[in-house]
Design an enzyme around this catalytic site. Sequence first.
Site, short mmCIF file in Angstrom:
data_model
loop_
_atom_site.label_atom_id
_atom_site.label_comp_id
_atom_site.label_asym_id
_atom_site.label_seq_id
_atom_site.Cartn_x
_atom_site.Cartn_y
_atom_site.Cartn_z
N LYS A 172 33.45 11.86 -34.05
CA LYS A 172 34.82 11.91 -33.51
C LYS A 172 35.88 11.98 -34.60
CE LYS A 172 33.84 7.17 -32.57
NZ LYS A 172 32.40 7.32 -32.74
N VAL A 214 33.37 12.17 -27.55
CA VAL A 214 34.20 11.34 -26.66
C VAL A 214 33.37 10.91 -25.47
CG1 VAL A 214 36.28 11.23 -25.24
CG2 VAL A 214 36.25 12.70 -27.26
N GLY A 266 30.60 9.22 -25.10
CA GLY A 266 29.14 9.12 -25.16
C GLY A 266 28.47 10.02 -24.14
N ILE A 285 29.17 10.55 -21.07
CA ILE A 285 29.99 11.11 -19.98
C ILE A 285 30.37 12.56 -20.28
CG2 ILE A 285 32.08 10.78 -18.59
CD1 ILE A 285 32.30 7.98 -19.82
N ASP A 342 39.33 3.91 -32.97
CA ASP A 342 38.28 4.67 -32.28
C ASP A 342 38.85 5.30 -30.99
OD1 ASP A 342 35.23 5.14 -31.90
OD2 ASP A 342 35.84 4.23 -30.02
N LYS A 363 39.53 9.45 -30.07
CA LYS A 363 39.01 10.07 -28.85
C LYS A 363 40.13 10.65 -27.99
CE LYS A 363 34.94 7.07 -28.85
NZ LYS A 363 34.43 5.76 -28.40
N1 HSE Z 1 32.12 1.83 -30.96
C1 HSE Z 1 32.37 2.70 -29.86
C2 HSE Z 1 32.55 1.89 -28.58
C3 HSE Z 1 31.25 3.65 -29.61
O1 HSE Z 1 32.39 0.68 -28.60
O2 HSE Z 1 32.89 2.48 -27.56
C4 HSE Z 1 31.26 4.83 -30.49
O3 HSE Z 1 32.41 5.62 -30.27
#
Ligand code: HSE
Length: 410
Positions: free
Chosen positions: A97, A124, A126, A128, A193, A197
């Site tokens: 990402k 983005v 996982g 889904i 994070d 995304k």
């Molecule tokens: N660390 C992220 C989360 C997963 O907890 O959603 C990887 O993007």
Amino acid sequence: MKIAIIGHGVVGSGVAETLLQKREELKVKTGVDLEVKYVLDLLEFPGLAIPVIHDFSIIEQDPEVSLVVETMGGLSPAFEFASRSLRANKDYVTSNKELVAQKGAQLLKIAKEMGRNFLFEASVGGAIPVIRPIHQCLEANSFSEVSGILNGTTNFILERMIDDGAQFDDALALAQKLGYAEKDPSADIDGLDTCRKICILASLAYGKHVYPKDIHIEGIRDINLIDVQYAASWDSRVIKLIGKSKINPEGKLAMIVCPMIVRRGSLLSSVNGVNNAVLVRGDLVGDIVLYGRGAGKYPTASAVIADVIDCAVHRGSRREIYWEDSEEPAVTNYLDELTQMYFRISIREKEDIDTVRAEFGNIRVLTRKNAAWSEFAFVTEEQMPEREIIRKIARCGVLVDTMIRVESEI
Ligand code: HSE
């Protein structure tokens, strides 16, 4: 079709294992034989049924490898590997990402010039499906909002606070114990994070690259159990970390990443555990919510392999994913956007409350058991630009312990 996988960590090993185990099944389903020719990693993996190499140029110079999968994360050397792979006429599939959020426009441009694919469904949400639905299934729509809960770790932590009354530090320690949160959890809990995304989704939905540096980010580190209790006292509302992108009334793109108080029963309020959800609002379809496992070895491998199959089955043609680079920030200043704010303040005397009322007009006062007399929590009733809210609270001259935006649209 011969593939190389860069990175044999959690996701990369999930992709390699799945492609080995399901090779026959996928061949029957797709008509394409997917063979992993190399795994590239810094480490050795004795016993792995795929040759492990350490030199990227072997992949680059091997004309048999027509697709490179990268799952190692980070910008360097991933950006170099991505551009060199595309220029060597190979499709490139990534779950990285950071790479897409920072370099997506550049890499899509190279992919277009080379007539190759640069695909990133796994970057983005996982497991889904979210990139492909926005890009393909909903292509006829103009989007007015794409927002979501895009980080499972923080959603899990907030849920422990909301449902179990856990303190933030204890909930984080539990997330680490269960393997959700990293040893250094800052990218998750400080919102970076989520920001990467939502930048990818916004770039895709609105057609201009949105850089993370242009987004105002607040994480959940300072969310206190007291605030969770106040939110609950207001018709059982909950606090969620939201990545938000929407077209504002002036037609401009407004974005923010921050904890928000959401209504119980709203589309994002019931996202539980480490799940993610993305709300997409299109002019033709209305609201669509995509929900599921946002991380994990096999869920993420599933999204990577979907892209691999897409490239393999349509070898020779291109997925027309593209967005423009933008020199200027593609987003408005968050301080100019209308919002409603929850405040928890410390007052020195009862008159402070009169001052707050005089500044804000109608406010909703929230209460909780055992609050000290100096603790005062309220929500501004009227939507106003955040800049105005900050000015008003500063004029009150009170100590602000917490402020959290109130989400009313999703
Ligand atoms: N660390 C992220 C989360 C997963 O907890 O959603 C990887 O993007």
